[in-house]
Design an enzyme around this catalytic site. Structure first.
Site, PDB file in Angstrom:
ATOM      1  CG  ASP A 161     -29.353  15.247  19.209  1.00 12.75           C
ATOM      2  OD1 ASP A 161     -29.291  15.438  20.560  1.00 12.75           O
ATOM      3  OD2 ASP A 161     -30.010  14.385  18.795  1.00 12.75           O
ATOM      4  NE  ARG A 162     -32.888  17.224  22.908  1.00 10.66           N
ATOM      5  CZ  ARG A 162     -34.122  17.505  23.826  1.00 10.66           C
ATOM      6  NH1 ARG A 162     -35.240  17.913  22.900  1.00 10.66           N
ATOM      7  NH2 ARG A 162     -33.841  17.455  24.892  1.00 10.66           N
ATOM      8  CG  ASP A 198     -27.109  12.974  21.751  1.00 11.75           C
ATOM      9  OD1 ASP A 198     -27.783  13.891  22.490  1.00 11.75           O
ATOM     10  OD2 ASP A 198     -27.538  12.447  20.675  1.00 11.75           O
ATOM     11  CB  SER A 213     -30.778  11.836  22.980  1.00 13.42           C
ATOM     12  OG  SER A 213     -30.626  13.243  22.831  1.00 13.42           O
ATOM     13  CB  SER A 270     -38.263  18.766  21.418  1.00 13.08           C
ATOM     14  OG  SER A 270     -37.783  18.235  20.464  1.00 13.08           O
TER      15      SER A 270
END
Length: 622
Positions: free
Chosen positions: A336-337, A334, A175, A436
């Site tokens: 995802d955030r 990656d 990540s 986060s």
């Protein structure tokens, strides 16, 4: 005989059994040299042997990785506690053994494997290679493998697990961690990350399957086995189609005058965010050219974590100013955030916190549900979720609007599992998040998803633009309606596990044994919850409602002034994190007073409970 020649000495060192006086180390060294077929990592251990660096050998070979909040995660390099070819093979062998036990149809349903763009030349170790080895172990055992033919966002793996009805999925990623790291993230058949007891059982199976099996190193199987399939095209197409379920203003999107800049932080996000914008009817976002292509060195940022704010968003903010774009969207490596920044009236940029974005998402997803709901849809069936260290803003919205709000332990694995359970019971989940900058809009994926979050923010901003309202102005409206929630999250670095343990044990035995503190400086404490031990002073039976989590430290303090503060260790990095939030009722709108109170309390929390000077903690560098 020239026995004392250096070459012979080295040769003897490496080929005779290695004797250190430590039988555990001798065994571990012998195993590594027998089992590792990667020349680079084998050479790293051989060099340590030649130089008799026993302490480093012990550190590398005499302990193993354990599952944290995001699976196995460590630095790349040689050793049983690092991510490398051998430890990934061992992990996959353990996975095979456990999945074979759990699923009688494992060899019909198969497993999904994805990877990001990380790599390390010195260890000849890349996410793509580790993914191929993961696939090879399973293919050698006649298990069908859905291996993506190129890098994908992390959420594609849990999405594919559900779509393809596979028994599990593995994503090779670290990540937003530093470039030295990599990881092995595991998803169950539900599409959610594994939780206990699966993680512990897989670790047991790994320990029973340490020696590589015949065929485990044969990564040629990826090119030759008929059991390998590439799900990329089908999954990408289906994912983008499903994305339209959370698109509510497609026509408006196609006409918007707003411009968006997107940075993928040298990771996987560029192509997929472009496709997501297309699915929502938008013109493509403007990419940051220096950061749009994969680069395992993350060469333009000091760390590849968009959560760090303006200091790492420099290139995208400058590009946005040149392009006259008001909103910047940043997906982590990656994807995802998601981090979001917006240009304010006086020319400065506001980088939203995860908690602030959640307030906007919560308002937006509920507003869209209300306007588009089926006639028989009931608000009491609607849910939103957040981890316990995240803002309580969704709780405030839920109380006023009549839907349900639930908290979970930190980590999206808990959210994913709970959502699956709610869906199976006929409930509707609109949104979930962790502070986060991890967000989940809708339930196509049961993990955080930066791709969908990015395009939902774009739609929200475009909709607000038609009313001449900015994202920040809407955030203030949300707070005015549901109550101001001022929060601050940060961390200290601590590389000594015993120091971390002592800090938390001191809090459990503060003024006398087995007594928690009653005050933090001048601030009176109302309740204490210690998830590590299962204690909660607010419950009649003094037991925590959240599951006990013995492997990580986490204590939450509720203060008499309405502030909630949590201290916890990170599941993926050497950090002690702190989270503090002032939750005010809607009629209390003196922001300056709330901010000052929060600031003073955090100072007291750090000074009295963490004692950074005494404990040698390293302050987060901003």
């Amino acid at each position: 005989m020239a026995e004392n020649a250096e070459g012979d000495l080295n040769s003897n060192l490496l080929h005779a059994p290695y004797r250190t006086g430590d039988p555990q180390l001798d065994t571990a060294v012998g195993q590594w040299l027998r089992w590792d077929k990667n020349p680079k990592t084998k050479e790293q251990i051989e060099n340590l042997l030649r130089n008799r660096m026993n302490k480093e050998l012990r550190d590398r070979l005499c302990c193993r990785m354990t599952f944290g909040t995001a699976g196995l995660r460590s630095a790349m390099g040689a050793g049983f506690c690092y991510i490398n070819d051998l430890t990934v093979i061992q992990s996959t062998q353990g996975m095979y053994k456990y999945l074979e036990r759990c699923f009688s149809d494992f060899k019909q349903r198969g497993l999904v494997v994805g990877y990001d763009t990380r790599g390390q030349v010195t260890s000849s170790c890349s996410s793509q290679r580790l993914a191929k080895l993961t696939a090879a172990v399973l293919l050698a055992k006649d298990v069908p493998v859905y291996l993506f033919s190129r890098y994908v966002p992390t959420p594609f793996v849990p999405y594919a697990v559900q779509e393809l009805k596979a028994v599990a999925g593995v994503m090779i990623t670290a990540s937003h961690n530093p470039k030295e790291d990599n990881g092995y993230k595991v998803y169950w058949e539900t599409g959610a990350q594994i939780t206990s007891p699966h993680d512990k059982e897989i670790l047991k199976c790994i320990e029973e399957c340490m020696e590589p099996w015949n065929g485990s190193w044969n990564d040629n199987l990826v090119d030759t086995s008929p059991l390998k399939k590439d799900p990329l095209q089908d999954i990408c197409k289906k994912y983008m189609e499903d994305l339209k379920n959370i698109c509510f203003y497609r026509e408006l999107n196609s006409k918007t005058t707003l411009k968006f800049v997107h940075t993928s932080f040298h990771g996987v996000g560029h192509d997929y965010v472009q496709l997501a914008f297309q699915a929502f009817g938008f013109k493509p976002p403007i990419p940051v050219p220096e950061q749009k292509d994969p680069d395992p060195d993350f060469s333009t940022v000091k760390c590849p974590n968009p959560e760090e704010g303006e200091s790492v968003l420099e290139l995208s903010l400058r590009l946005a100013e040149r392009e006259n774009a008001r909103v910047v969207l940043a997906t982590d490596p990656d994807a995802d955030r998601l981090a979001v920044a917006e240009l304010q009236e006086h020319g400065h940029w506001k980088v939203f916190t995860g908690n602030e974005l959640a307030a906007l998402f919560g308002w937006w997803m509920f507003d869209c549900w209300k306007k588009n709901k089926a006639t028989n849809a009931e608000v009491k069936n609607v849910y939103m979720l957040a981890t316990t260290v995240s803002s309580k803003i969704l709780k405030a919205i839920a109380l006023k609007e009549g839907f349900h709000f639930e908290e979970t332990l930190p980590g999206f694995k808990w959210i994913g599992s709970r959502i699956k359970n709610l869906l199976e019971n006929g409930k509707e989940v609109l949104f979930a998040f962790e502070e986060s900058i991890g967000f989940l809009c809708g339930t196509s994926v049961l993990d955080k998803d930066g791709v969908s979050a990015a395009v939902v923010v774009a739609e929200m901003a475009s909709y607000l633009e038609t009313m001449n309202i900015t994202l920040n102005e809407q955030l203030i409206k949300v707070y005015e309606k549901y109550g101001y929630h001022m929060s601050k999250t940060s961390y200290f670095l601590c590389y000594d596990p015993s120091t971390i343990k002592n800090i938390f044990e001191r809090l459990r035995n503060f003024d006398s044994p087995k007594e928690y503190p009653n005050f933090c400086g001048s601030f009176a404490i109302l309740h204490i919850r210690d998830v590590t031990t299962g204690y909660d002073s607010s419950q009649p039976n003094k037991k925590s409602v959240l599951p006990v989590s013995k492997n990580s430290q986490m204590i939450t303090f509720t203060f008499q002034n309405g502030c909630v503060a949590t201290l916890r260790t990170s599941g993926t990095e050497p950090k002690i994190k702190y989270y503090a939030e002032m939750c005010a009722p809607p009629d209390q709108s003196d922001i300056a007073l709330l901010e000052e109170e929060l600031k003073t309390l955090i100072e007291a929390l750090i000074e009295n409970f963490l004692e950074p000077s005494k404990n040698g903690l390293i302050w987060r560098s901003v």
